[in-house]
Every structure is written in structure tokens, then in C-alpha cells.
Design a protein around this motif. Structure first.
Motif, mmCIF file in Angstrom:
data_model
loop_
_atom_site.group_PDB
_atom_site.id
_atom_site.type_symbol
_atom_site.label_atom_id
_atom_site.label_comp_id
_atom_site.label_asym_id
_atom_site.label_seq_id
_atom_site.Cartn_x
_atom_site.Cartn_y
_atom_site.Cartn_z
ATOM 1 N N THR A 139 0.850 -1.185 0.000
ATOM 2 C CA THR A 139 0.000 0.000 0.000
ATOM 3 C C THR A 139 0.890 1.241 0.000
ATOM 4 O OG1 THR A 139 -0.015 0.194 2.391
ATOM 5 C CG2 THR A 139 -1.700 -1.233 1.426
ATOM 6 N N PRO A 140 0.337 2.409 -0.410
ATOM 7 C CA PRO A 140 1.133 3.649 -0.362
ATOM 8 C C PRO A 140 1.693 3.903 1.038
ATOM 9 C CG PRO A 140 -0.880 4.003 -1.592
ATOM 10 C CD PRO A 140 -0.978 2.618 -1.005
ATOM 11 N N GLU A 141 0.936 3.535 2.053
ATOM 12 C CA GLU A 141 1.384 3.740 3.428
ATOM 13 C C GLU A 141 2.617 2.890 3.740
ATOM 14 O OE1 GLU A 141 -0.756 3.648 7.770
ATOM 15 O OE2 GLU A 141 -2.016 3.554 5.979
ATOM 16 N N GLN A 142 2.582 1.639 3.256
ATOM 17 C CA GLN A 142 3.721 0.745 3.467
ATOM 18 C C GLN A 142 4.954 1.242 2.701
ATOM 19 O OE1 GLN A 142 1.640 -2.797 2.225
ATOM 20 N NE2 GLN A 142 1.564 -3.608 4.308
ATOM 21 N N LEU A 143 4.702 1.864 1.563
ATOM 22 C CA LEU A 143 5.801 2.453 0.787
ATOM 23 C C LEU A 143 6.401 3.643 1.531
ATOM 24 C CD1 LEU A 143 7.357 2.749 -2.007
ATOM 25 C CD2 LEU A 143 5.524 4.297 -2.663
ATOM 26 N N ASN A 144 5.512 4.489 2.095
ATOM 27 C CA ASN A 144 5.968 5.676 2.824
ATOM 28 C C ASN A 144 6.902 5.344 3.974
ATOM 29 O OD1 ASN A 144 4.863 7.711 1.391
ATOM 30 N ND2 ASN A 144 2.976 7.845 2.611
ATOM 31 N N ALA A 145 6.673 4.168 4.576
ATOM 32 C CA ALA A 145 7.446 3.802 5.758
ATOM 33 C C ALA A 145 8.947 3.751 5.460
ATOM 34 C CB ALA A 145 6.968 2.459 6.306
ATOM 35 N N TYR A 146 9.321 3.364 4.255
ATOM 36 C CA TYR A 146 10.758 3.199 3.993
ATOM 37 C C TYR A 146 11.297 4.071 2.865
ATOM 38 C CZ TYR A 146 9.537 0.391 -0.130
ATOM 39 O OH TYR A 146 9.051 -0.008 -1.336
ATOM 40 N N GLU A 147 10.407 4.710 2.080
ATOM 41 C CA GLU A 147 10.856 5.339 0.835
ATOM 42 C C GLU A 147 11.991 6.351 1.041
ATOM 43 O OE1 GLU A 147 7.985 7.538 -1.394
ATOM 44 O OE2 GLU A 147 8.912 6.960 -3.299
ATOM 45 N N GLN A 148 11.819 7.203 2.048
ATOM 46 C CA GLN A 148 12.820 8.236 2.320
ATOM 47 C C GLN A 148 14.216 7.633 2.521
ATOM 48 O OE1 GLN A 148 12.028 9.852 6.118
ATOM 49 N NE2 GLN A 148 13.972 10.920 6.266
ATOM 50 N N PHE A 149 14.267 6.482 3.214
ATOM 51 C CA PHE A 149 15.565 5.880 3.542
ATOM 52 C C PHE A 149 16.167 5.127 2.358
ATOM 53 C CE2 PHE A 149 13.081 6.095 7.501
ATOM 54 C CZ PHE A 149 13.880 6.995 8.189
ATOM 55 N N SER A 150 15.385 5.031 1.260
ATOM 56 C CA SER A 150 15.899 4.307 0.101
ATOM 57 C C SER A 150 16.602 5.243 -0.873
ATOM 58 C CB SER A 150 14.760 3.563 -0.605
ATOM 59 O OG SER A 150 13.907 4.497 -1.236
ATOM 60 N N SER A 151 16.644 6.533 -0.549
ATOM 61 C CA SER A 151 17.212 7.497 -1.493
ATOM 62 C C SER A 151 18.727 7.642 -1.400
ATOM 63 C CB SER A 151 16.577 8.874 -1.278
ATOM 64 O OG SER A 151 15.184 8.792 -1.319
ATOM 65 N N CYS A 152 19.350 6.872 -0.529
ATOM 66 C CA CYS A 152 20.798 7.025 -0.309
ATOM 67 C C CYS A 152 21.571 6.712 -1.587
ATOM 68 C CB CYS A 152 21.235 6.088 0.810
ATOM 69 S SG CYS A 152 23.018 6.090 1.086
ATOM 70 N N ILE A 153 22.587 7.557 -1.879
ATOM 71 C CA ILE A 153 23.425 7.330 -3.059
ATOM 72 C C ILE A 153 24.850 6.934 -2.663
ATOM 73 C CG2 ILE A 153 22.065 8.800 -4.596
ATOM 74 C CD1 ILE A 153 24.061 11.059 -4.061
ATOM 75 N N ASN A 154 25.046 6.559 -1.410
ATOM 76 C CA ASN A 154 26.359 6.109 -0.912
ATOM 77 C C ASN A 154 27.480 7.107 -1.197
ATOM 78 O OD1 ASN A 154 24.985 3.777 -0.237
ATOM 79 N ND2 ASN A 154 25.589 2.714 -2.109
ATOM 80 N N CYS A 155 27.185 8.390 -1.010
ATOM 81 C CA CYS A 155 28.212 9.402 -1.304
ATOM 82 C C CYS A 155 29.179 9.567 -0.150
ATOM 83 C CB CYS A 155 27.550 10.737 -1.626
ATOM 84 S SG CYS A 155 26.662 11.469 -0.241
ATOM 85 N N LEU A 156 28.814 9.053 1.027
ATOM 86 C CA LEU A 156 29.644 9.040 2.233
ATOM 87 C C LEU A 156 29.836 10.406 2.886
ATOM 88 C CD1 LEU A 156 32.371 6.437 1.238
ATOM 89 C CD2 LEU A 156 30.107 6.088 2.193
ATOM 90 N N LEU A 157 29.060 11.416 2.463
ATOM 91 C CA LEU A 157 29.162 12.712 3.135
ATOM 92 C C LEU A 157 28.818 12.566 4.611
ATOM 93 C CD1 LEU A 157 27.563 15.321 0.679
ATOM 94 C CD2 LEU A 157 29.871 14.401 0.713
#
Lengths: 251, 122
Positions: A139-157
């Protein structure tokens, strides 16, 4: 080229492991226009002033996460940092803090890659499904739970920003914890108990002293500090309640 | 091969730190105001608010005892944890020594408070 041409001084931290005992600084005079990023500045140095300068880069638009550097002491992607914001002062460019330098602005990220592998950054299915059973629905709600944390690009800043990682490099750190959290809170995943062992360990979240600078420097607004501190609560609950849990919680 | 993961015992100290932080944020300023400003300067409160008989009665009451104990013990654990991590931040990695000193003094303070509160009677 008109007499209006502006130039800016770029001070670069140089290190050649076969020639230099320790890193040293070198200043270059670089002509620039208002639309030039710091990355374009160091590219100018490599193309026209000193071809031996080494640095990582790829996409030039804050997506690939390759060009992270310390710019005037602040961890940032050099492609989204502009020379005009420093002019007429000198810009200081160094390899990301807290990592061993491989050469010039290139850091050795082996330690991070190991951490990335250790968090099992993939969905461990809660229930095996055959192709005939179709896709895993969410569900969109289940997506919201993790979506923000999936945006990492491993830039190491965030690692360059984290004082605790600077003091203890075995700390699993902000980005790896954020990604770990991303899989733990995914409704399709069933690997939480395995991953919690890492969160609960001496290398885990309790190395964090809630400084929050990791989230400030994150170019993708992942908010790793949030993931780390949510998992302090998760870990503490697991620590005290594990004897009540049916399977005894994480080891 | 990497060494096997060892479970951290930090949640114990972190929980005490968190409880102390919450308590001190909620009532710390009020306590400072009453004991440090209002009473010495004679503001708002009756002069004998913290007189010996009143405080003794407070400490002998079951709820008063609990309150005094929580304030002393949790504030101490909070401070010990903060000092321990600040030492680490300024580059003093005394490890077990610093840990024993910080958390040991909190434990000592807790035991003394518990003993004194019990000794004062009900």
C-alpha cells in the motif's frame, strides 16, 4: 577571452602514496564563470594545469554520489557546490574526512563497502512466492514507511560529517544504518531479526551521540540520524523485552 | 573473517540516560527556581516551604521518598552518561577506567540516596 575573466584560487589537498610521505596542499589559479561548480574547477585543473590530479566523479548532477569532497571543511558533493559562492576568497578542497586517502581526493571506501554488505541490503522475503502467485503488493502507506531511507546514493558525506565514525571507524555509521532500516521497515521483508544483531552490537547504533550533522549534509534528505535514533529505541526494546518475545528476539 | 558480533550493553545506560534526561527537562528548571531563586530571595513561596520539619515529612512520605530518589539517581545516571561520552568526544578514550569512574559514581550516588532515604524512616 575578455579582460572580464574572473579567476579563483583553488587549494587542493594532494597525496601521491608512492612519492609523498604525507598529504600537502597545492594552490591553483582557475578561471571561472558564475555557472561553474567546484567539480568543474578541479576538472579544469586536471585538463589544463596538472593532469596528475585524481578525483572521482561521474554524473555531475547529484545523483551518482561519486564526487563528495571536503569543501572549505564541509562535506559536500562538488558538483552541486558553486565557485561563485566562495569568490573572491580561496576555496579549499580536500578528500572526505575520516577515510584513508588512496590518492589526492580519492578515498578508500573499502570499509564502507564491507558494512554495506553486512547489512544485507536486499529484500529477504517474508514468504516465498512462486511466479504464479504474482507480485508482492504494497500500500502507499507501506511504501511511505521506507521510501525516504531508500534514497541514499552512498556518497559518504554523512560519514565525513559524523564525529563518532571519526573516532571509531568500526561504527556501522549513518548511511549503512539508514539502508538497514529501509529494509527492516519494508512490509515485504522478513530479515529484521538478522539485521538487528548488527544494530544491537558494539558496532551498532549506540555509538551515535545524536549530533545530527549527518542528516544536515545529506544531499538526498535521507535523514540517517532519524534512522539511527529510531533504532536505538528498537534496540533498547529488544534488549529489555527479548526474554518475553516468543522467539527470544535477536541474539 | 570478521569477529562475531558482540551484543552491546549500552541500552541499560542509554535507558537510564533517557529517563534522567526526560525528568531533568521536565522538572529541573522548576527545582532550580524553587531551591536556588524563589526561596533564598523570598519570592512567591512561604518562607518555611523548605524548613527542616517540612522536608523531613516530605522525605518520610512514601511518594516524597520516591520523588527524591528518582531525582537524585536518574539525574546522576544522566550526567554520568553525558560526561562519559563527552570525554570520548574530547579525545579521552580511557575505556573501562572512564566507564567505571562515570557510571561508578552514579551507582554510588544511587546507593547512598537509597540508604539515606531508608535510614530516615517512614
Amino acid at each position: 577571452m575578455s579582460e572580464m575573466q574572473k579567476t579563483i584560487e583553488i587549494e587542493v589537498l594532494r597525496y601521491h602514496p608512492e612519492k609523498d610521505k604525507e598529504p600537502h596542499r597545492q594552490v591553483f589559479e582557475v578561471p571561472f564563470t558564475d555557472d561553474m561548480s567546484v567539480l568543474q574547477g578541479v576538472q579544469y585543473i586536471k585538463d589544463y594545469l596538472d593532469g596528475s590530479l585524481s578525483f572521482r566523479w561521474s554524473c555531475r548532477m547529484a545523483i551518482c554520489g561519486s564526487c563528495g569532497m571536503m569543501i572549505n571543511g564541509v562535506p559536500n558533493l562538488s558538483c552541486q557546490t558553486f565557485l561563485r559562492d566562495y569568490y573572491p576568497a580561496r576555496v579549499r578542497v580536500e578528500a572526505l574526512a575520516h577515510f584513508p586517502i588512496e590518492r589526492d581526493l580519492v578515498i578508500n571506501m573499502e570499509g564502507f563497502i564491507e558494512k554495506l554488505e553486512s547489512i544485507q541490503p536486499y529484500i529477504i522475503p517474508k514468504e516465498e512466492r512462486t511466479l504464479a502467485q504474482g507480485e508482492y503488493l504494497q500500500t502507499p502507506e507501506q511504501l511511505n514507511a521506507y521510501e525516504q531511507f531508500s534514497s541514499c546514493i552512498n556518497c559518504l558525506l554523512c560519514y565525513a560529517a559524523c564525529p563518532q565514525f571519526g573516532l571509531n571507524s568500526s561504527f556501522i555509521g549513518p548511511a549503512a544504518t539508514a539502508l538497514l532500516h529501509r529494509y527492516n521497515v519494508d512490509s515485504r521483508d522478513g530479515g529484521k531479526a538478522e539485521r538487528m544483531e548488527l544494530i544491537n552490537s558494539e558496532e551498532g547504533v549506540f555509538n551515535c551521540t545524536a549530533v545530527g550533522y549527518c542528516s544536515e549534509v545529506c544531499p538526498k534528505h535521507v535523514d540517517p540520524a532519524n534512522a539511527v535514533n529510531q533504532n536505538k529505541t528498537n534496540s533498547a526494546a529488544d534488549y529489555f523485552l527479548r526474554f518475553l518475545a516468543p522467539k527470544g528476539g535477536a541474539k | 573473517m570478521k569477529a562475531p558480533l558482540k551484543r552491546s550493553n549500552a541500552p541499560i545506560f542509554w535507558a537510564l540516560f533517557g529517563a534522567g534526561g526526560m525528568l531533568s527537562a521536565l522538572i529541573g528548571p522548576m527545582l532550580v527556581f524553587i531551591t536556588g531563586l524563589a526561596l533564598p530571595l523570598g519570592l512567591l513561596l512561604p518562607a518555611d516551604t523548605m524548613s527542616y520539619p517540612k522536608m523531613l515529612a516530605f522525605a518520610q512520605n512514601f511518594i516524597g521518598k520516591g520523588f527524591i530518589f528518582a531525582v537524585i539517581a536518574l539525574f546522576l545516571w544522566h550526567a554520568a552518561h553525558r560526561i562519559f561520552h563527552s570525554l570520548h568526544d574530547i579525545g579521552i578514550h580511557a575505556g573501562t577506567g572512564a566507564k567505571l569512574l562515570c557510571y561508578g559514581s552514579a551507582l554510588l550516588g544511587t546507593l547512598i540516596a537509597a540508604y539515606a532515604l531508608l535510614a530516615i524512616g517512614f
